[in-house]
Design an enzyme around this catalytic site. Structure first.
Site, mmCIF file in Angstrom:
data_model
loop_
_atom_site.group_PDB
_atom_site.id
_atom_site.type_symbol
_atom_site.label_atom_id
_atom_site.label_comp_id
_atom_site.label_asym_id
_atom_site.label_seq_id
_atom_site.Cartn_x
_atom_site.Cartn_y
_atom_site.Cartn_z
ATOM 1 N N HIS A 309 -1.266 4.092 25.369
ATOM 2 C CA HIS A 309 -1.876 5.361 25.796
ATOM 3 C C HIS A 309 -0.870 6.481 25.621
ATOM 4 C CE1 HIS A 309 -3.941 8.330 28.301
ATOM 5 N NE2 HIS A 309 -5.023 7.601 28.062
ATOM 6 N N ASP A 366 -10.075 1.041 27.984
ATOM 7 C CA ASP A 366 -11.073 0.435 27.091
ATOM 8 C C ASP A 366 -10.932 -1.077 26.946
ATOM 9 O OD1 ASP A 366 -12.458 2.796 26.368
ATOM 10 O OD2 ASP A 366 -10.756 3.380 25.138
HETATM 11 N N1 CMC Z 1 -0.849 -1.775 18.997
HETATM 12 C C1 CMC Z 1 0.365 -1.893 18.403
HETATM 13 N N2 CMC Z 1 1.313 -0.936 18.429
HETATM 14 C C2 CMC Z 1 1.031 0.190 19.097
HETATM 15 C C3 CMC Z 1 -0.188 0.376 19.739
HETATM 16 C C4 CMC Z 1 -1.158 -0.652 19.684
HETATM 17 N N3 CMC Z 1 -2.338 -0.520 20.281
HETATM 18 N N4 CMC Z 1 -0.211 1.593 20.322
HETATM 19 C C5 CMC Z 1 0.971 2.148 20.051
HETATM 20 N N5 CMC Z 1 1.734 1.295 19.308
HETATM 21 C C6 CMC Z 1 3.121 1.512 18.868
HETATM 22 C C7 CMC Z 1 3.178 2.488 17.697
HETATM 23 O O1 CMC Z 1 3.064 1.821 16.456
HETATM 24 C C8 CMC Z 1 4.532 3.132 17.902
HETATM 25 O O2 CMC Z 1 5.505 2.230 17.470
HETATM 26 P P1 CMC Z 1 6.899 2.798 16.842
HETATM 27 O O3 CMC Z 1 7.551 3.569 17.943
HETATM 28 O O4 CMC Z 1 7.640 1.573 16.421
HETATM 29 O O5 CMC Z 1 6.486 3.658 15.679
HETATM 30 C C9 CMC Z 1 4.648 3.207 19.432
HETATM 31 O O6 CMC Z 1 3.820 2.140 19.935
HETATM 32 C C10 CMC Z 1 4.170 4.522 20.018
HETATM 33 O O7 CMC Z 1 2.820 4.716 19.600
HETATM 34 P P2 CMC Z 1 2.193 6.093 19.142
HETATM 35 O O8 CMC Z 1 1.126 5.832 18.137
HETATM 36 O O9 CMC Z 1 3.271 7.043 18.777
HETATM 37 O O10 CMC Z 1 1.573 6.554 20.508
HETATM 38 P P3 CMC Z 1 0.455 7.637 20.684
HETATM 39 O O11 CMC Z 1 0.658 8.211 22.015
HETATM 40 O O12 CMC Z 1 0.409 8.577 19.530
HETATM 41 O O13 CMC Z 1 -0.891 6.771 20.600
HETATM 42 C C11 CMC Z 1 -2.862 5.637 21.108
HETATM 43 C C12 CMC Z 1 -1.700 6.471 21.658
HETATM 44 C C13 CMC Z 1 -3.853 5.389 22.239
HETATM 45 C C14 CMC Z 1 -3.576 6.398 19.994
HETATM 46 C C15 CMC Z 1 -2.317 4.287 20.571
HETATM 47 O O14 CMC Z 1 -1.649 3.592 21.598
HETATM 48 C C16 CMC Z 1 -3.404 3.423 19.937
HETATM 49 O O15 CMC Z 1 -3.741 3.611 18.766
HETATM 50 N N6 CMC Z 1 -4.009 2.475 20.730
HETATM 51 C C17 CMC Z 1 -5.122 1.699 20.219
HETATM 52 C C18 CMC Z 1 -6.406 2.502 20.302
HETATM 53 C C19 CMC Z 1 -6.916 2.621 21.729
HETATM 54 O O16 CMC Z 1 -6.917 1.679 22.494
HETATM 55 N N7 CMC Z 1 -7.382 3.845 22.080
HETATM 56 C C20 CMC Z 1 -7.911 4.139 23.407
HETATM 57 C C21 CMC Z 1 -7.013 5.078 24.153
HETATM 58 S S1 CMC Z 1 -7.385 5.195 25.898
HETATM 59 C C22 CMC Z 1 -8.951 5.860 26.034
HETATM 60 C C23 CMC Z 1 -9.199 7.169 25.373
HETATM 61 O O17 CMC Z 1 -8.325 8.033 25.209
HETATM 62 O O18 CMC Z 1 -10.332 7.390 24.994
#
Ligand code: CMC
Length: 431
Positions: A309, A366
């Site tokens: 998140h 989720d």
């Molecule tokens: N699986 C594997 N690696 C992950 C995941 C995941 N679900 N989420 C983040 N990471 C890793 C990412 O690759 C990065 O690694 P590194 O630092 O080595 O590059 C690190 O964790 C930080 O991630 P980020 O993408 O920079 O974090 P963000 O804040 O931009 O992304 C997110 C947040 C929710 C988009 C992401 O965690 C994600 O894609 N999760 C899966 C989709 C999901 O479950 N979405 C629902 C979010 S909650 C409800 C809502 O908002 O509607």
């Protein structure tokens, strides 16, 4: 709004020093106020994804992502799910206080009287192609409302704000159920005056002339909880879309339609459907560790859906509530779902894996919601619609707060990184 700043930060750029006020929120959170930055230095702030940017002051929802705290208008989410109904939370978000009995009656009655779709809009549902995703239908239908309801200019809507808010909250529920009924080829079921908000929705979804729907209080209770935990989440992607679009003073329906479109993405509300699809793939494959390896592999686009998140760096308090309710419900009513077993195992493995620990990746809201939706009979392509219905009061509250503030048109800057000046060559002679 915070009091006069007592702290300041100094920014030195070339021969200039600029003093920037540090503002403080109710819970002590600090922000650097850069409203005067460009004027005094010519600089803009660059922050892709708005990871460090607070876009507004807001009095609606408080989150502490490090401690796993979520409060609506100051009240912890854990208390709300135990003590009140979704309609109370909707009122709380939009109006700032929980309703007393009299106000609750009035608000419910307002939702009821605004729950019917304009009859001329009904035939719209017939013309979407079979298999259309209900989120696409929903955003289109909401946008179309501006053509069917008069006085949609921002001033008229603001003057009749209670009516505008109640209508949009209530009608989206009817539209969602109609979209589902059409998608399965059954006659639509009209809202009933005698049912509560969630019971009414379930009845519109599942009642049929040949098989009357039996409303079960335990299912209504679960839906109330699911709706409450989704009702607002401060400046998330869809709420920010609502605020950005709304700042151009477009009508409320177009604004909410933008929120629904933003929510449909798999990185946002679409994740609840994506989680179930992922759990099913894992179950069919049988090798959970393979998927954990894939999620950690930077050359593989696969991510563990329902994990991670932007704000929570600990267990999402909403996920904790849903997981608890899931376990309770399955145990009490002797349900079983192989996907719940897969989800438990995925969580167990991920939470002890250094990759997830170091990055503070925990289950988000989720991860378990789809399993509960399945248990109460909601079809998978309606999962994100459920999220949208629940988020309606939040969007409306933010829209209301935004038009109440003298918010400026949202218009970010950019750092241009395209080609430098160039000119079109004169055409060749003889052409
Ligand atoms: N699986 C594997 N690696 C992950 C995941 C995941 N679900 N989420 C983040 N990471 C890793 C990412 O690759 C990065 O690694 P590194 O630092 O080595 O590059 C690190 O964790 C930080 O991630 P980020 O993408 O920079 O974090 P963000 O804040 O931009 O992304 C997110 C947040 C929710 C988009 C992401 O965690 C994600 O894609 N999760 C899966 C989709 C999901 O479950 N979405 C629902 C979010 S909650 C409800 C809502 O908002 O509607």
């Amino acid at each position: 709004m915070s009091a006069e700043p007592s702290e300041f930060a100094t920014l030195k750029f070339r021969d200039k020093e600029v003093v920037l006020p540090v503002v403080t929120g109710t819970e002590g959170e600090k922000g650097l106020d850069i409203t005067g930055l460009r004027k005094s230095t010519g600089l803009v702030a660059l922050d892709p994804g708005f990871v460090n940017t607070a876009s507004c002051y807001s009095q609606i929802t408080y989150i502490d992502g490090e401690k796993g705290i979520l409060r609506y208008r100051g009240i912890p989410i854990e208390e709300l799910v135990q003590k009140v109904m979704f309609v109370d939370v909707a009122y709380l978000l939009v109006h700032g206080e929980l309703p007393d009995e009299e106000t609750r009656r009035e608000f419910s009655s307002q939702l009821n009287t605004n729950s019917l779709i304009h009859e001329d809009m009904r035939h719209f549902f017939d013309h979407f192609p079979k298999g259309s995703h209900p989120m696409h239908i929903l955003s289109t239908m909401i946008n179309a409302m501006a053509a069917f309801y008069p006085n949609v200019d921002i001033k008229s809507m603001a003057d009749n704000i209670d009516q505008s808010c109640a209508r949009v909250i209530s009608i989206v529920r009817t539209m969602a159920a109609f979209a589902y009924k059409k998608s399965i080829g059954e006659p639509v079921v009209y809202p009933r005056y005698d049912l509560s908000y969630c019971a009414n929705f379930l009845n519109m979804m599942f009642d049929s002339p040949v098989k009357p729907y039996q409303i079960r209080p335990e299912i209504v209770r679960l839906l109330n909880i699911l709706f409450i935990i989704h009702a607002d989440h401060e400046q998330n992607c869809s709420t920010s879309a609502v605020r950005v679009i709304g700042s151009a003073q477009v009508n409320l329906y177009a604004t909410i339609s933008a929120g629904i479109s933003a929510l449909s993405g798999p990185l946002h509300g679409g994740a609840n459907q994506a989680v179930i699809e992922m759990l099913r793939t894992i179950q069919e494959d049988g090798d959970i560790n393979k998927f954990i390896r894939m999620a950690k592999d930077k050359n593989n686009p696969f991510r563990l859906m329902g994990f991670g998140h932007r704000v929570y760096k600990t267990y999402d308090p909403r996920a904790a509530i849903v997981r608890g309710e899931c376990e309770k419900f399955f145990h009490q009513y002797k349900y079983s779902d192989p996907l719940l077993d897969v989800a438990r195992k995925v969580e167990e493995i991920a939470l002890t894996d250094p990759y997830f620990i170091e990055r503070h990746l925990y289950p988000n809201v989720d991860f378990y919601t789809g399993i509960l939706y399945r248990a109460i009979g909601i079809p998978e392509n309606m999962f994100t619609v459920m999220f949208a219905l629940a988020r309606l009061p939040g969007w409306v509250a933010h829209w209301r707060e935004m038009i109440g503030d003298s918010t400026k048109l949202v218009r970010p800057r950019q750092i241009y990184s395209g080609r430098g000046l160039r000119h079109i060559s004169p055409p060749d002679a003889g052409d």
